[in-house]
Design a protein around this motif. Sequence first.
Motif, PDB file in Angstrom:
ATOM      1  N   CYS A 137      -5.447   6.572  -8.459  1.00 50.17           N
ATOM      2  CA  CYS A 137      -4.754   5.885  -7.363  1.00 50.17           C
ATOM      3  C   CYS A 137      -3.334   5.485  -7.735  1.00 50.17           C
ATOM      4  CB  CYS A 137      -5.563   4.662  -6.942  1.00 50.17           C
ATOM      5  SG  CYS A 137      -7.197   5.076  -6.310  1.00 50.17           S
ATOM      6  N   THR A 138      -2.748   6.177  -8.707  1.00 50.53           N
ATOM      7  CA  THR A 138      -1.395   5.858  -9.150  1.00 50.53           C
ATOM      8  C   THR A 138      -0.422   5.802  -7.980  1.00 50.53           C
ATOM      9  OG1 THR A 138      -1.801   6.908 -11.299  1.00 50.53           O
ATOM     10  CG2 THR A 138       0.510   6.596 -10.654  1.00 50.53           C
ATOM     11  N   ASP A 139      -0.521   6.756  -7.068  1.00 54.34           N
ATOM     12  CA  ASP A 139       0.422   6.847  -5.949  1.00 54.34           C
ATOM     13  C   ASP A 139      -0.180   6.421  -4.618  1.00 54.34           C
ATOM     14  OD1 ASP A 139       2.570   7.802  -7.538  1.00 54.34           O
ATOM     15  OD2 ASP A 139       1.629   9.778  -7.577  1.00 54.34           O
ATOM     16  N   LEU A 140      -1.326   5.727  -4.658  1.00 54.17           N
ATOM     17  CA  LEU A 140      -1.916   5.204  -3.429  1.00 54.17           C
ATOM     18  C   LEU A 140      -1.205   3.905  -3.078  1.00 54.17           C
ATOM     19  CD1 LEU A 140      -4.114   5.394  -1.231  1.00 54.17           C
ATOM     20  CD2 LEU A 140      -5.619   4.105  -2.776  1.00 54.17           C
ATOM     21  N   GLU A 141      -0.601   3.861  -1.898  1.00 56.73           N
ATOM     22  CA  GLU A 141       0.216   2.717  -1.495  1.00 56.73           C
ATOM     23  C   GLU A 141      -0.554   1.673  -0.698  1.00 56.73           C
ATOM     24  OE1 GLU A 141       3.214   4.618   0.822  1.00 56.73           O
ATOM     25  OE2 GLU A 141       3.921   5.824  -0.867  1.00 56.73           O
ATOM     26  N   TYR A 142      -1.566   2.115   0.036  1.00 59.50           N
ATOM     27  CA  TYR A 142      -2.276   1.220   0.965  1.00 59.50           C
ATOM     28  C   TYR A 142      -3.665   1.786   1.211  1.00 59.50           C
ATOM     29  CZ  TYR A 142      -3.619  -0.812   5.453  1.00 59.50           C
ATOM     30  OH  TYR A 142      -4.303  -1.440   6.471  1.00 59.50           O
TER      31      TYR A 142
END
Length: 100
Positions: free
Chosen positions: A47-52
């Motif tokens: 989830c490194t680039d999961l924003e929301y």
Amino acid sequence: MIFDIKEVDGGMLACINGRLDTPAAVKAQQEIEPLLQNADKAITLDCTDLEYISSSGLRLFLTIRKEAAAKGGKVVIEHINDEIKKVFMMTGFYNLFDIR
């Protein structure tokens, strides 16, 4: 929102990018099929680039967890940001998953 799924070291790695809101979760339901088919293996959700993440996104994570539990697999969630960590803590999801 993008799910990039690949097989790595005998397990499955899903890199999740963007916003996992309701419309994205509906679309992602089809994209996670390789994870569900391989739920007997170790599954890592990066989830490194999961924003929301919305409740629909949480439901998607739960679907993966349930399938892995049924098939003897394991789900690990890596690299959640502080906002998503708060959501996981408030909803009790933090205790349902192996989070690193």
